[in-house]
Design a protein around this motif. Structure first.
Motif, PDB file in Angstrom:
ATOM      1  N   SER A 228      -0.372   1.700 -12.246  1.00 38.01           N
ATOM      2  CA  SER A 228      -1.396   2.697 -12.549  1.00 38.01           C
ATOM      3  C   SER A 228      -1.123   3.191 -13.968  1.00 38.01           C
ATOM      4  CB  SER A 228      -1.331   3.846 -11.546  1.00 38.01           C
ATOM      5  OG  SER A 228      -0.111   4.554 -11.680  1.00 38.01           O
ATOM      6  N   ASP A 229      -1.757   4.270 -14.362  1.00 38.48           N
ATOM      7  CA  ASP A 229      -1.553   4.780 -15.708  1.00 38.48           C
ATOM      8  C   ASP A 229      -0.132   5.271 -15.942  1.00 38.48           C
ATOM      9  OD1 ASP A 229      -4.173   4.244 -16.339  1.00 38.48           O
ATOM     10  OD2 ASP A 229      -4.877   6.287 -15.903  1.00 38.48           O
ATOM     11  N   SER A 230       0.506   5.791 -14.893  1.00 41.92           N
ATOM     12  CA  SER A 230       1.831   6.397 -15.080  1.00 41.92           C
ATOM     13  C   SER A 230       2.944   5.709 -14.293  1.00 41.92           C
ATOM     14  CB  SER A 230       1.785   7.878 -14.681  1.00 41.92           C
ATOM     15  OG  SER A 230       1.351   8.019 -13.339  1.00 41.92           O
ATOM     16  N   ASN A 231       2.619   5.111 -13.142  1.00 37.46           N
ATOM     17  CA  ASN A 231       3.655   4.568 -12.276  1.00 37.46           C
ATOM     18  C   ASN A 231       3.421   3.103 -11.932  1.00 37.46           C
ATOM     19  OD1 ASN A 231       4.957   7.047 -12.207  1.00 37.46           O
ATOM     20  ND2 ASN A 231       4.024   7.676 -10.282  1.00 37.46           N
ATOM     21  N   THR A 232       4.493   2.456 -11.529  1.00 33.68           N
ATOM     22  CA  THR A 232       4.475   1.070 -11.080  1.00 33.68           C
ATOM     23  C   THR A 232       4.942   1.018  -9.643  1.00 33.68           C
ATOM     24  OG1 THR A 232       4.936   0.227 -13.298  1.00 33.68           O
ATOM     25  CG2 THR A 232       5.415  -1.241 -11.476  1.00 33.68           C
ATOM     26  N   ILE A 233       4.365   0.119  -8.839  1.00 33.86           N
ATOM     27  CA  ILE A 233       4.804  -0.076  -7.457  1.00 33.86           C
ATOM     28  C   ILE A 233       5.254  -1.524  -7.287  1.00 33.86           C
ATOM     29  CG2 ILE A 233       4.121  -0.123  -5.027  1.00 33.86           C
ATOM     30  CD1 ILE A 233       2.192   2.134  -5.597  1.00 33.86           C
ATOM     31  N   TYR A 234       6.489  -1.666  -6.847  1.00 35.50           N
ATOM     32  CA  TYR A 234       7.031  -2.988  -6.521  1.00 35.50           C
ATOM     33  C   TYR A 234       6.980  -3.137  -5.005  1.00 35.50           C
ATOM     34  CZ  TYR A 234      10.276  -6.978  -6.377  1.00 35.50           C
ATOM     35  OH  TYR A 234      10.849  -8.217  -6.175  1.00 35.50           O
ATOM     36  N   THR A 235       6.244  -4.159  -4.541  1.00 34.29           N
ATOM     37  CA  THR A 235       6.019  -4.350  -3.113  1.00 34.29           C
ATOM     38  C   THR A 235       6.710  -5.613  -2.618  1.00 34.29           C
ATOM     39  OG1 THR A 235       3.863  -3.237  -3.213  1.00 34.29           O
ATOM     40  CG2 THR A 235       4.261  -4.672  -1.316  1.00 34.29           C
ATOM     41  N   LEU A 236       7.409  -5.473  -1.505  1.00 35.80           N
ATOM     42  CA  LEU A 236       8.008  -6.598  -0.790  1.00 35.80           C
ATOM     43  C   LEU A 236       7.380  -6.655   0.589  1.00 35.80           C
ATOM     44  CD1 LEU A 236      11.807  -6.140  -1.606  1.00 35.80           C
ATOM     45  CD2 LEU A 236      10.403  -8.095  -2.295  1.00 35.80           C
ATOM     46  N   ASN A 237       6.717  -7.756   0.884  1.00 34.36           N
ATOM     47  CA  ASN A 237       6.098  -7.939   2.197  1.00 34.36           C
ATOM     48  C   ASN A 237       6.808  -9.076   2.921  1.00 34.36           C
ATOM     49  OD1 ASN A 237       4.302  -7.840   4.391  1.00 34.36           O
ATOM     50  ND2 ASN A 237       3.011  -9.387   3.449  1.00 34.36           N
TER      51      ASN A 237
ATOM     52  N   LEU B 117       8.934 -10.502   9.540  1.00 38.77           N
ATOM     53  CA  LEU B 117       9.514  -9.262  10.048  1.00 38.77           C
ATOM     54  C   LEU B 117       8.463  -8.185  10.283  1.00 38.77           C
ATOM     55  CD1 LEU B 117      12.677  -8.953   7.747  1.00 38.77           C
ATOM     56  CD2 LEU B 117      12.532  -9.939  10.049  1.00 38.77           C
ATOM     57  N   LYS B 118       7.235  -8.457   9.827  1.00 38.20           N
ATOM     58  CA  LYS B 118       6.167  -7.462   9.900  1.00 38.20           C
ATOM     59  C   LYS B 118       6.620  -6.151   9.267  1.00 38.20           C
ATOM     60  CE  LYS B 118       4.076  -9.503  14.031  1.00 38.20           C
ATOM     61  NZ  LYS B 118       3.646  -9.299  15.424  1.00 38.20           N
ATOM     62  N   ARG B 119       7.150  -6.296   8.066  1.00 35.27           N
ATOM     63  CA  ARG B 119       7.725  -5.152   7.348  1.00 35.27           C
ATOM     64  C   ARG B 119       7.280  -5.205   5.896  1.00 35.27           C
ATOM     65  NH1 ARG B 119      12.879  -4.823   4.396  1.00 35.27           N
ATOM     66  NH2 ARG B 119      13.423  -2.627   4.094  1.00 35.27           N
ATOM     67  N   THR B 120       6.956  -4.033   5.342  1.00 33.61           N
ATOM     68  CA  THR B 120       6.566  -3.928   3.943  1.00 33.61           C
ATOM     69  C   THR B 120       7.303  -2.756   3.306  1.00 33.61           C
ATOM     70  OG1 THR B 120       4.351  -4.817   4.372  1.00 33.61           O
ATOM     71  CG2 THR B 120       4.660  -3.587   2.330  1.00 33.61           C
ATOM     72  N   LEU B 121       7.898  -3.013   2.146  1.00 35.93           N
ATOM     73  CA  LEU B 121       8.570  -1.972   1.370  1.00 35.93           C
ATOM     74  C   LEU B 121       7.858  -1.810   0.041  1.00 35.93           C
ATOM     75  CD1 LEU B 121      11.002  -0.044   0.794  1.00 35.93           C
ATOM     76  CD2 LEU B 121      12.166  -2.046  -0.187  1.00 35.93           C
ATOM     77  N   LYS B 122       7.559  -0.558  -0.323  1.00 39.15           N
ATOM     78  CA  LYS B 122       6.945  -0.255  -1.621  1.00 39.15           C
ATOM     79  C   LYS B 122       7.830   0.751  -2.343  1.00 39.15           C
ATOM     80  CE  LYS B 122       2.177  -0.945  -0.031  1.00 39.15           C
ATOM     81  NZ  LYS B 122       0.831  -0.327   0.096  1.00 39.15           N
ATOM     82  N   ILE B 123       8.259   0.381  -3.556  1.00 41.66           N
ATOM     83  CA  ILE B 123       9.083   1.255  -4.381  1.00 41.66           C
ATOM     84  C   ILE B 123       8.250   1.695  -5.584  1.00 41.66           C
ATOM     85  CG2 ILE B 123      11.231   1.499  -5.674  1.00 41.66           C
ATOM     86  CD1 ILE B 123      12.314  -0.917  -4.105  1.00 41.66           C
TER      87      ILE B 123
END
Length: 312
Positions: free
Chosen positions: A234-243, A247-253
Motif C-alpha cells: 500500500s502507500d505506507s505498508n507492505t504485507i508478506y503472505t505465506l499460504n 495445512l490450510k494456514r495463511t500467515l500475513k506479516i
C-alpha cells in the motif's frame, strides 16, 4: 556411523500442548539423511549506513502488540512483545559471545513473547531467532519454549551441515530427542530478514518449515511444507503472505515500506481446536507501542514505570 533421525512433530514438538494435559503415544519414524559433502560459498550482504546507525547504538527495539490468540477453538486476549537487538554470536557454540572477537558472527536477534489465558491457566510462549547480518544464509539458531500449568516443552534448531534439532518434553513418550532435518526456508527467519532487506524475501511456490510455535501447538510433522509466498504494498505498508495449502494456514506479516521496515502487525489463520471443536480462526497482533531502550540496564524497581510506555 551417526544415525540421523527425522521425527514427526507429533512425537517431539509439544503434542502435550495441543491436547492439554492428556498424553499421546507415538512411535518416531527413522530416516537416513545423506551427509552434506559440499559447502557452497556464502554470499555476503551489503550493510547500508542507515542499518548501522539504527541498530548499533547500544539499544534494542521493543514493540508491544495487542494479541488475539486462537487456542483450543476459541480466541484469547493477550499481549505480545517483540525485541530486536544486534549482538555477537560464537561461530561454533552458537551462543552469545562474552567478548569481542573478529571471528564472531554479528546477528540480529528477535525475541518474541506471547502471554494469554486459556480458562483458568496461563500460556507463555517465547521464541528466539538468531539471524546473520552479513551472510546470506539461514538463521543460525532458533529456540522455542511453551509453558503452561501442565508443564513445559523446549525445542532448539542449530544450523550446521543439516538443521540439528534438540527437543525436551515433560511426557515420557517424548522425553529427550535429537534428530536432523534437511535445510529449507524457515518461517521464523523471515521476520528478521524483513528488518535487514525485505527484497530478499522468497516469493512464488517454495518449501518452508513453519514456525516452531505453530508446529508445537498443532501436532504437525517437523519438515518443510509447500507454500505460496507473495508481496503486496500500500502507500505506507507492505504485507508478506505465506499460504500453506496443505495445512490450510495463511500467515500475513505487515511492515513499513521504508527502513527500518518495522513490524506493524500480523494475521495467522489456521484450524484451532480438535475434533468437533476444530474451526478456522485468525490470530492477530496489532502494534500498541514501540521504544528504543537498553532494557538490560533497566532492571531496578525504579524502572518498572517504563513498562507504561509499552502499554504492558
Amino acid at each position: 556411523m551417526k544415525l540421523k533421525i527425522h521425527i514427526p512433530i507429533v512425537a517431539v514438538l509439544a503434542a502435550s500442548l495441543a491436547i492439554g494435559c492428556s498424553q499421546k503415544n507415538n512411535t518416531p519414524d527413522r530416516k537416513e539423511i545423506a551427509p552434506t559433502t559440499l559447502i557452497p560459498e556464502i554470499e555476503k550482504r551489503t550493510i547500508p549506513k542507515e542499518f548501522s546507525d539504527y541498530w548499533y547504538r547500544g539499544k534494542a527495539e521493543i514493540t508491544s502488540y495487542e494479541l488475539t490468540q486462537a487456542r483450543y477453538g476459541e480466541l484469547r486476549e493477550g499481549t505480545a512483545v517483540f525485541v530486536f537487538v544486534t549482538e555477537d554470536f560464537l561461530r561454533e557454540k552458537q551462543v552469545k559471545a562474552d567478548q569481542k572477537d573478529p571471528d564472531n558472527i554479528p546477528v540480529l536477534k528477535l525475541n518474541t513473547t506471547k502471554n494469554f489465558l486459556t480458562g483458568i491457566y496461563p500460556y507463555s510462549i517465547m521464541t528466539s531467532t538468531f539471524y546473520p547480518v552479513k551472510d546470506k544464509k539461514h538463521a543460525i539458531k532458533i529456540s522455542n519454549s511453551v509453558q503452561e500449568w501442565c508443564g513445559h516443552v523446549y525445542a532448539q534448531l542449530n544450523n550446521r551441515d543439516n538443521f540439528e534439532i534438540m527437543a525436551h518434553s515433560y511426557f515420557q513418550s517424548e522425553a529427550d530427542q535429537e534428530f536432523e532435518v534437511e535445510k529449507s526456508y524457515l518461517e521464523n527467519e523471515f521476520w528478521t530478514q524483513i528488518r535487514l532487506n525485505p527484497e530478499e524475501l522468497p516469493t512464488g511456490n517454495i518449501e518452508v518449515i513453519p514456525s516452531f510455535e505453530y508446529l508445537r501447538l498443532r501436532h504437525i510433522d517437523f519438515r518443510a511444507y509447500q507454500a505460496n509466498a507473495f508481496i503486496s504494498k500500500s502507500d505506507s505498508n507492505t504485507i508478506y503472505t505465506l499460504n500453506y495449502p496443505n495445512l490450510k494456514r495463511t500467515l500475513k506479516i505487515e511492515f513499513t515500506n521504508n527502513f527500518p521496515y518495522a513490524i506493524e502487525g500480523w494475521e495467522e489463520t489456521f484450524t484451532s481446536g480438535f475434533g468437533a471443536d476444530a474451526k478456522q480462526l485468525t490470530t492477530k497482533g496489532i502494534k500498541k507501542s514501540r521504544i528504543k531502550s537498553a532494557y538490560w540496564q533497566k532492571n531496578s524497581n525504579v524502572d518498572v514505570h517504563l513498562r507504561d510506555s509499552l502499554g504492558i
